[in-house]
Design a protein around this motif. Structure first.
Motif, PDB file in Angstrom:
ATOM      1  N   ILE A  58      88.966 -12.374  17.850  1.00  0.00           N
ATOM      2  CA  ILE A  58      87.738 -12.795  18.536  1.00  0.00           C
ATOM      3  C   ILE A  58      88.055 -13.107  19.997  1.00  0.00           C
ATOM      4  N   ALA A  59      89.178 -13.811  20.219  1.00  0.00           N
ATOM      5  CA  ALA A  59      89.569 -14.157  21.589  1.00  0.00           C
ATOM      6  C   ALA A  59      89.860 -12.898  22.404  1.00  0.00           C
ATOM      7  N   LEU A  60      90.583 -11.964  21.795  1.00  0.00           N
ATOM      8  CA  LEU A  60      90.949 -10.718  22.489  1.00  0.00           C
ATOM      9  C   LEU A  60      89.704  -9.883  22.801  1.00  0.00           C
ATOM     10  N   ARG A  61      88.789  -9.829  21.850  1.00  0.00           N
ATOM     11  CA  ARG A  61      87.526  -9.102  22.050  1.00  0.00           C
ATOM     12  C   ARG A  61      86.740  -9.740  23.189  1.00  0.00           C
ATOM     13  N   TYR A  62      86.674 -11.056  23.181  1.00  0.00           N
ATOM     14  CA  TYR A  62      85.864 -11.750  24.182  1.00  0.00           C
ATOM     15  C   TYR A  62      86.472 -11.651  25.582  1.00  0.00           C
ATOM     16  N   VAL A  63      87.773 -11.891  25.664  1.00  0.00           N
ATOM     17  CA  VAL A  63      88.416 -11.983  26.977  1.00  0.00           C
ATOM     18  C   VAL A  63      88.735 -10.604  27.553  1.00  0.00           C
ATOM     19  N   ARG A  64      89.197  -9.677  26.698  1.00  0.00           N
ATOM     20  CA  ARG A  64      89.644  -8.380  27.213  1.00  0.00           C
ATOM     21  C   ARG A  64      88.825  -7.201  26.720  1.00  0.00           C
ATOM     22  N   GLY A  93      97.104  -6.732  14.613  1.00  0.00           N
ATOM     23  CA  GLY A  93      97.510  -7.925  15.368  1.00  0.00           C
ATOM     24  C   GLY A  93      98.473  -8.762  14.545  1.00  0.00           C
ATOM     25  N   GLU A  94      99.362  -9.458  15.235  1.00  0.00           N
ATOM     26  CA  GLU A  94     100.323 -10.299  14.512  1.00  0.00           C
ATOM     27  C   GLU A  94      99.837 -11.736  14.435  1.00  0.00           C
ATOM     28  N   ALA A  95     100.268 -12.427  13.386  1.00  0.00           N
ATOM     29  CA  ALA A  95      99.904 -13.830  13.221  1.00  0.00           C
ATOM     30  C   ALA A  95     100.377 -14.624  14.433  1.00  0.00           C
ATOM     31  N   THR A  96      99.529 -15.509  14.888  1.00  0.00           N
ATOM     32  CA  THR A  96      99.851 -16.340  16.044  1.00  0.00           C
ATOM     33  C   THR A  96     100.900 -17.380  15.666  1.00  0.00           C
ATOM     34  N   ILE A  97     101.808 -17.616  16.589  1.00  0.00           N
ATOM     35  CA  ILE A  97     102.826 -18.648  16.390  1.00  0.00           C
ATOM     36  C   ILE A  97     102.476 -19.810  17.310  1.00  0.00           C
ATOM     37  N   GLY A  98     102.267 -20.980  16.735  1.00  0.00           N
ATOM     38  CA  GLY A  98     101.901 -22.151  17.544  1.00  0.00           C
ATOM     39  C   GLY A  98     100.476 -22.038  18.032  1.00  0.00           C
ATOM     40  N   THR A 134      83.721  -4.648  15.984  1.00  0.00           N
ATOM     41  CA  THR A 134      82.601  -3.986  16.671  1.00  0.00           C
ATOM     42  C   THR A 134      82.137  -4.780  17.893  1.00  0.00           C
ATOM     43  N   GLY A 135      82.501  -6.059  17.927  1.00  0.00           N
ATOM     44  CA  GLY A 135      82.046  -6.925  19.013  1.00  0.00           C
ATOM     45  C   GLY A 135      80.768  -7.683  18.678  1.00  0.00           C
ATOM     46  N   MET A 136      80.205  -7.425  17.513  1.00  0.00           N
ATOM     47  CA  MET A 136      78.940  -8.058  17.150  1.00  0.00           C
ATOM     48  C   MET A 136      78.974  -9.580  17.291  1.00  0.00           C
ATOM     49  N   ASN A 137      78.044 -10.107  18.080  1.00  0.00           N
ATOM     50  CA  ASN A 137      77.843 -11.560  18.259  1.00  0.00           C
ATOM     51  C   ASN A 137      79.013 -12.308  18.885  1.00  0.00           C
ATOM     52  N   VAL A 138      80.030 -11.605  19.330  1.00  0.00           N
ATOM     53  CA  VAL A 138      81.184 -12.331  19.878  1.00  0.00           C
ATOM     54  C   VAL A 138      80.819 -12.994  21.208  1.00  0.00           C
ATOM     55  N   GLU A 139      80.206 -12.221  22.113  1.00  0.00           N
ATOM     56  CA  GLU A 139      79.802 -12.841  23.388  1.00  0.00           C
ATOM     57  C   GLU A 139      78.787 -13.943  23.150  1.00  0.00           C
ATOM     58  N   ASP A 140      77.907 -13.718  22.182  1.00  0.00           N
ATOM     59  CA  ASP A 140      76.820 -14.681  21.932  1.00  0.00           C
ATOM     60  C   ASP A 140      77.336 -16.069  21.579  1.00  0.00           C
ATOM     61  N   ILE A 141      78.415 -16.146  20.797  1.00  0.00           N
ATOM     62  CA  ILE A 141      78.858 -17.477  20.388  1.00  0.00           C
ATOM     63  C   ILE A 141      79.386 -18.255  21.601  1.00  0.00           C
ATOM     64  N   PHE A 142      80.097 -17.571  22.490  1.00  0.00           N
ATOM     65  CA  PHE A 142      80.592 -18.258  23.687  1.00  0.00           C
ATOM     66  C   PHE A 142      79.435 -18.603  24.628  1.00  0.00           C
ATOM     67  N   GLN A 143      78.490 -17.679  24.727  1.00  0.00           N
ATOM     68  CA  GLN A 143      77.308 -17.902  25.555  1.00  0.00           C
ATOM     69  C   GLN A 143      76.544 -19.146  25.071  1.00  0.00           C
ATOM     70  N   SER A 144      76.377 -19.279  23.757  1.00  0.00           N
ATOM     71  CA  SER A 144      75.654 -20.440  23.206  1.00  0.00           C
ATOM     72  C   SER A 144      76.355 -21.737  23.560  1.00  0.00           C
ATOM     73  N   VAL A 145      77.692 -21.717  23.469  1.00  0.00           N
ATOM     74  CA  VAL A 145      78.461 -22.913  23.815  1.00  0.00           C
ATOM     75  C   VAL A 145      78.269 -23.242  25.293  1.00  0.00           C
ATOM     76  N   ALA A 146      78.360 -22.213  26.131  1.00  0.00           N
ATOM     77  CA  ALA A 146      78.232 -22.420  27.578  1.00  0.00           C
ATOM     78  C   ALA A 146      76.862 -22.993  27.923  1.00  0.00           C
ATOM     79  N   VAL A 147      75.826 -22.437  27.320  1.00  0.00           N
ATOM     80  CA  VAL A 147      74.471 -22.903  27.614  1.00  0.00           C
ATOM     81  C   VAL A 147      74.317 -24.354  27.160  1.00  0.00           C
ATOM     82  N   LYS A 148      74.871 -24.678  25.997  1.00  0.00           N
ATOM     83  CA  LYS A 148      74.752 -26.058  25.479  1.00  0.00           C
ATOM     84  C   LYS A 148      75.481 -27.061  26.354  1.00  0.00           C
TER      85      LYS A 148
END
Ligand code: GTP
Ligand code: MG
Length: 170
Positions: free
Chosen positions: A22-28, A35-40, A152-166
């Motif tokens: 989700i982060a990669l889709r949103y930012v890049r 993708g590999e499991a995140t460490i830390g 697919t990117g579905m709703n990914v921008e929207d969730i960050f947008q909702s947070v920003a607006v709030k």
């Protein structure tokens, strides 16, 4: 007058649900099937414009593997926003998400929390959590709810947008 605001946002949820995706889709705007499991944790930023206000997201993408659980408070402490992710194909991951939400709500009442049911593109006959189950839990606890797909990117921008607006008007 140009305004700007920084929002610390933490991604939480069971390993493999798609937090990093989700982060990669949103930012890049990218998706990685392997993708590999995140460490830390990983740190990413993105700045968007909301009604003339420059909102900079400082995103902490945490590791979902249980052995990292004790690190999580370091990342969510003082964060005004969280995205708690589960996989719509996994009831287990949904149960884990509800525990994350309860942990967050015990720490702070002010936080804007998004509940994201990810991998919606895979739902079909693999679905393990209905949209209603997600929505009902979110409504009960005052969360923003969306089903997403990092693929697919579905709703990914929207969730960050909702947070920003709030949070933009605070
Ligand atoms: P940890 O870092 O271990 O906590 O996992 P994570 O939540 O960051 O999961 P990650 O983003 O690494 O994704 C795990 C796997 O699921 C990867 O193979 C991704 O390609 C895949 N994946 C993530 N999001 C989606 C999605 O929306 N749809 C599909 N089909 N696959 C996804
Ligand atoms: Mg990850």
């Amino acid at each position: 007058v140009s305004r700007s605001k920084q929002i610390k946002l933490v991604l939480l949820g069971e390993s493999g649900v798609g937090k990093s995706s989700i982060a990669l889709r949103y930012v890049r705007g990218e998706f990685n099937e392997h993708g590999e499991a995140t460490i830390g944790a990983a740190f990413l930023t993105k700045t968007i414009n909301v009604n003339g206000c420059a909102i900079k997201f400082d995103i902490w993408d945490t590791a979902g593997q249980e052995r990292y659980h004790s690190l999580a408070p370091m990342y969510y402490r003082g964060a005004p926003a969280a995205v708690v992710v589960y996989d719509v194909c996994s009831m287990n991951s949904f149960n884990r998400a509800t525990l994350w939400v309860k942990e967050l709500l015990q720490q702070t009442s002010q936080m804007v929390i998004v509940l994201a049911g990810n991998k919606a593109d895979m739902a079909g006959e693999n679905r393990g959590v209905t949209k209603e189950e997600g929505k009902d839990f979110a409504d009960e606890h005052g969360l923003i709810f969306a089903e997403t797909s990092a693929k697919t990117g579905m709703n990914v921008e929207d969730i960050f947008q909702s947070v920003a607006v709030k949070l933009a008007s605070d």
